[in-house]
Design a protein around this motif. Structure first.
Motif, PDB file in Angstrom:
ATOM      1  N   PHE A 358      79.534 115.426   3.715  1.00  0.00           N
ATOM      2  CA  PHE A 358      80.107 116.541   4.481  1.00  0.00           C
ATOM      3  C   PHE A 358      81.176 116.017   5.440  1.00  0.00           C
ATOM      4  O   PHE A 358      81.202 114.832   5.795  1.00  0.00           O
ATOM      5  N   ARG A 359      82.050 116.899   5.839  1.00  0.00           N
ATOM      6  CA  ARG A 359      83.122 116.501   6.768  1.00  0.00           C
ATOM      7  C   ARG A 359      82.546 116.276   8.166  1.00  0.00           C
ATOM      8  O   ARG A 359      81.508 116.828   8.531  1.00  0.00           O
ATOM      9  N   GLN A 360      83.293 115.499   8.942  1.00  0.00           N
ATOM     10  CA  GLN A 360      82.893 115.290  10.343  1.00  0.00           C
ATOM     11  C   GLN A 360      83.204 116.543  11.160  1.00  0.00           C
ATOM     12  O   GLN A 360      84.012 117.378  10.751  1.00  0.00           O
ATOM     13  N   GLN A 361      82.577 116.624  12.350  1.00  0.00           N
ATOM     14  CA  GLN A 361      82.898 117.716  13.272  1.00  0.00           C
ATOM     15  C   GLN A 361      84.381 117.640  13.644  1.00  0.00           C
ATOM     16  O   GLN A 361      84.937 116.541  13.709  1.00  0.00           O
ATOM     17  N   PRO A 362      85.007 118.778  13.930  1.00  0.00           N
ATOM     18  CA  PRO A 362      86.444 118.735  14.241  1.00  0.00           C
ATOM     19  C   PRO A 362      86.747 117.945  15.526  1.00  0.00           C
ATOM     20  O   PRO A 362      87.822 117.365  15.672  1.00  0.00           O
ATOM     21  N   ALA A 375      78.749 111.928   9.985  1.00  0.00           N
ATOM     22  CA  ALA A 375      78.924 112.952   8.948  1.00  0.00           C
ATOM     23  C   ALA A 375      77.598 113.085   8.214  1.00  0.00           C
ATOM     24  O   ALA A 375      76.935 112.087   7.938  1.00  0.00           O
ATOM     25  N   ASN A 376      77.250 114.315   7.929  1.00  0.00           N
ATOM     26  CA  ASN A 376      75.998 114.519   7.171  1.00  0.00           C
ATOM     27  C   ASN A 376      76.218 114.190   5.705  1.00  0.00           C
ATOM     28  O   ASN A 376      77.312 114.370   5.183  1.00  0.00           O
ATOM     29  N   LYS A 377      75.122 113.737   5.091  1.00  0.00           N
ATOM     30  CA  LYS A 377      75.177 113.475   3.646  1.00  0.00           C
ATOM     31  C   LYS A 377      73.949 114.104   3.015  1.00  0.00           C
ATOM     32  O   LYS A 377      72.853 114.003   3.555  1.00  0.00           O
ATOM     33  N   LEU A 378      74.158 114.697   1.884  1.00  0.00           N
ATOM     34  CA  LEU A 378      73.038 115.221   1.113  1.00  0.00           C
ATOM     35  C   LEU A 378      72.880 114.317  -0.107  1.00  0.00           C
ATOM     36  O   LEU A 378      73.804 114.189  -0.910  1.00  0.00           O
ATOM     37  N   VAL A 379      71.729 113.652  -0.190  1.00  0.00           N
ATOM     38  CA  VAL A 379      71.507 112.702  -1.280  1.00  0.00           C
ATOM     39  C   VAL A 379      70.512 113.317  -2.259  1.00  0.00           C
ATOM     40  O   VAL A 379      69.368 113.605  -1.898  1.00  0.00           O
ATOM     41  N   ILE A 380      70.964 113.526  -3.471  1.00  0.00           N
ATOM     42  CA  ILE A 380      70.110 114.150  -4.488  1.00  0.00           C
ATOM     43  C   ILE A 380      69.772 113.068  -5.504  1.00  0.00           C
ATOM     44  O   ILE A 380      70.638 112.599  -6.232  1.00  0.00           O
ATOM     45  N   ARG A 381      68.530 112.645  -5.504  1.00  0.00           N
ATOM     46  CA  ARG A 381      68.112 111.507  -6.336  1.00  0.00           C
ATOM     47  C   ARG A 381      67.456 112.032  -7.623  1.00  0.00           C
ATOM     48  O   ARG A 381      66.473 112.769  -7.557  1.00  0.00           O
ATOM     49  N   GLU A 386      62.268 111.117  -7.814  1.00  0.00           N
ATOM     50  CA  GLU A 386      63.096 112.295  -7.684  1.00  0.00           C
ATOM     51  C   GLU A 386      62.932 112.883  -6.296  1.00  0.00           C
ATOM     52  O   GLU A 386      61.816 112.979  -5.795  1.00  0.00           O
ATOM     53  N   GLY A 387      64.020 113.222  -5.667  1.00  0.00           N
ATOM     54  CA  GLY A 387      63.906 113.792  -4.339  1.00  0.00           C
ATOM     55  C   GLY A 387      65.262 114.172  -3.775  1.00  0.00           C
ATOM     56  O   GLY A 387      66.306 113.885  -4.364  1.00  0.00           O
ATOM     57  N   ILE A 388      65.214 114.839  -2.633  1.00  0.00           N
ATOM     58  CA  ILE A 388      66.438 115.279  -1.985  1.00  0.00           C
ATOM     59  C   ILE A 388      66.330 114.875  -0.520  1.00  0.00           C
ATOM     60  O   ILE A 388      65.299 115.109   0.115  1.00  0.00           O
ATOM     61  N   ALA A 389      67.363 114.240   0.018  1.00  0.00           N
ATOM     62  CA  ALA A 389      67.340 113.857   1.430  1.00  0.00           C
ATOM     63  C   ALA A 389      68.627 114.333   2.086  1.00  0.00           C
ATOM     64  O   ALA A 389      69.713 114.174   1.516  1.00  0.00           O
ATOM     65  N   LEU A 390      68.477 114.922   3.266  1.00  0.00           N
ATOM     66  CA  LEU A 390      69.660 115.310   4.027  1.00  0.00           C
ATOM     67  C   LEU A 390      69.760 114.351   5.195  1.00  0.00           C
ATOM     68  O   LEU A 390      68.850 114.276   6.025  1.00  0.00           O
ATOM     69  N   GLU A 391      70.829 113.581   5.238  1.00  0.00           N
ATOM     70  CA  GLU A 391      70.997 112.643   6.352  1.00  0.00           C
ATOM     71  C   GLU A 391      71.564 113.385   7.538  1.00  0.00           C
ATOM     72  O   GLU A 391      72.655 113.950   7.467  1.00  0.00           O
TER      73      GLU A 391
END
Ligand SMILES: NC(=O)C1=CN([C@@H]2O[C@H](COP(=O)(O)OP(=O)(O)OC[C@H]3O[C@@H](n4cnc5c(N)ncnc54)[C@H](OP(=O)(O)O)[C@@H]3O)[C@@H](O)[C@H]2O)C=CC1
Ligand SMILES: O=C1O[C@H](COP(=O)(O)O)[C@@H](O)[C@H](O)[C@H]1O
Length: 497
Positions: A358-362, A375-381, A386-391
């Motif tokens: 995801f983009r950084q805050q403005p 920046a947030n990251k969504l990791v879809i394994r 198998e799993g999903i992690a939102l950093e």
């Protein structure tokens, strides 16, 4: 026969399955174990019969013994109980035939005599004989209006050969009864992409170029060629993995919301993505696309041979076993968002994952030294686990930390979140959907052809420039140029595995 929609509960469906290539690698390693699991879960109707077709001389008992041996190797001992195994083996039958000889198909018609249930024909053979098999099945009177055909990937070598194969299948089966497998579509987390994107408003509103800076997809394999040199050397990693599996992942990430979950609603949206993929041009080679071929190296402490030393190898080959590329989807949702893809054999570990950056805050107000975290990251394994992690970023705890940030995952690990649920293999789900007559997890002809058109543009550029693969040691993450490809944009491959 019973049906239900993909949003409903499973129902048992009564079919006959005729499996061409029943002694081949895919059948023995994946298809019979998947069918066994379906039976064990009570998802096969008691009348369902499974017919193995192959050219080796075997009687039914010899065939059952081969299948049992495969099940004992592939299925966990605690899942292989005597009653289930006995019931499963009793469903099996075998006919020996040469698939290219029309006269031998009468045996299939006889086997089907008065069956009173639809036949699913599964072609687990090379795509170049799909047309012959379909034609001979029809000419021998073995099919009826309810018969379905399942075909494996890759369909063809390029757009032209794929169109010929699809024409030949289409001359016998209408599109509504053709099931083109891409087994990645049967993986639990791949299906979860649809749920994640379209059931969660949190993501639905952020899923575009205003909020996403780039997308990364890695499909790394530890295995090499596994005795499939003849097939693989002719194909290479682009045709073997990108044309199908990786592009299907791109479609599921990039597509617009379908109007509903019907097969064609989903496939219409995927086709729009494939049509919007940026074509390749000569000047992108080397900068935006990197081909690689592994040389000898070490994986998990074991020495492994190079590509040109694999069993059956032709030492002159320039086929790629690795490809990395930067591409994009040219539409309003994704304008300016790079999609970085990489896939290769003999990499340090088996790892398939999608990372949405995801983009950084403005406007940034925290410690300038920590800006890189922001920046947030969504990791879809997808695999191995198998799993999903939102950093997300939180305040580091402790009195002395001030407003220092800490990066941590909001993590959904499917095995621990749903501990009692066995995660089914992709082929189990796909076989079940074929039996139910549901096509939403299968690839439509125009998807295959748009994917080929895009790959063909890259292959033509490689051929024009006589682009040779770069060497990378087995056990590494590919040629260094694939790291440079992403760092030239001020980014790096996600490595928090
Ligand atoms: N293996 C895998 O992991 C994957 C495979 N696929 C696809 O699945 C399909 C099957 O692949 P795979 O199992 O690896 O291939 P294999 O070569 O292992 O199996 C094909 C089988 O078909 C038999 N066969 C071929 N021609 C004839 C014929 N004329 N008459 C009778 N039998 C014949 C072969 O018999 P014989 O041994 O006697 O030649 C062989 O047992 C292919 O389309 C492939 O691209 C897709 C994804 C993964
Ligand atoms: O289709 C194919 O997929 C496998 C990788 O599948 P996975 O489920 O283990 O990720 C690949 O090894 C093979 O070459 C290819 O044909």
């Amino acid at each position: 026969m019973s049906h239900h929609t993909q949003s409903g509960q499973a129902a048992r469906t009564d079919i006959d399955l005729a499996l061409f290539g029943a002694l081949g690698d895919l059948s023995q390693r994946k298809l019979f174990p998947a069918l066994y699991q379906l039976d064990r879960e009570g998802l096969l109707d008691e009348r369902t019969r499974l017919l193995g077709l192959a050219r080796q001389e075997l009687d039914v008992d010899g065939f059952k013994a081969r299948v049992e041996e495969s099940l004992r190797t592939r299925v966990k001992a605690e899942e292989l109980d005597r009653a289930s195994l006995k019931r499963f083996l009793a469903r099996l039958d075998f006919i020996q035939l040469d698939f290219t000889q029309p006269e031998s198909y009468a045996a299939i018609r006889e086997w089907r005599q008065d069956a009173g249930r639809p036949m699913v024909v599964y072609l687990s053979v090379a795509a170049k004989i799909y047309g012959d098999i379909c034609r001979h099945l029809e000419a021998s009177g073995s099919l009826d209006e309810a018969s379905r055909v399942v075909v494996e990937k890759p369909i063809g070598h390029d757009l032209e050969s794929s169109a010929e194969i699809n024409d030949a299948i289409g001359a016998v089966f209408p599109e509504s009864r053709i099931y083109r497998i891409d087994h990645y579509l049967g993986k639990e987390t791949v299906q979860n992409l649809i749920a994640l994107r379209f059931a969660n408003p949190l993501f639905g509103t952020q899923w575009n170029q205003n909020h996403i800076s780039h997308v990364e997809i890695t499909v790394a394999e530890q295995v090499g060629i596994e005795g499939r040199w003849g097939y693989f050397d002719d194909a290479g990693q682009l045709r073997d993995m990108v044309q199908n599996h990786l592009l299907q992942l791109v479609c599921l990430i990039a597509m617009d919301p379908p109007a509903n979950l019907d097969a064609d609603a989903i496939r219409d949206e995927k086709v729009k993505v494939l049509k919007a993929l940026k074509p390749f041009t000569d000047d992108m080679l080397g900068r935006d696309v990197v081909r690689g071929q592994y040389v000898a190296g070490t994986i998990d402490g074991q020495a492994v041979p190079g590509y040109l030393e694999e069993e059956g190898a032709n030492t002159e080959s320039h086929t790629e076993s690795f490809v990395a590329m930067k591409t994009g989807v040219a539409n309003w949702r994704w304008a300016g968002v790079p999609f970085y893809l990489r896939t290769g054999k003999r990499m340090p570990e088996k790892l398939s994952q999608i990372v949405i950056h995801f983009r950084q805050q403005p406007h940034y107000i925290f410690d300038p030294d920590q800006r890189g975290l922001a920046a947030n990251k969504l990791v879809i394994r997808l695999q191995p686990e198998e799993g999903i992690a939102l950093e997300v970023l939180t305040k580091d705890s402790g009195l002395d930390k001030g407003m220092r940030l800490r990066r941590g995952p909001l993590h959904l690990d499917f095995n621990s979140a749903f501990p009692k649920t066995r995660i089914p293999d992709a082929y189990e789900r796909l076989l079940l959907e074929v039996m139910k007559g549901q096509q939403y997890l299968f690839v439509r002809r125009d998807e295959v052809e748009h994917a080929w058109r895009w790959c063909d543009s890259l292959i033509a550029a490689w051929e024009d420039r006589n682009e040779l693969p770069r060497r990378y040691p087995a056990g590494s993450w590919g040629p260094v140029a694939s790291i440079a490809m992403i760092t030239q944009d001020g980014r790096s491959w996600y490595e928090d595995y």
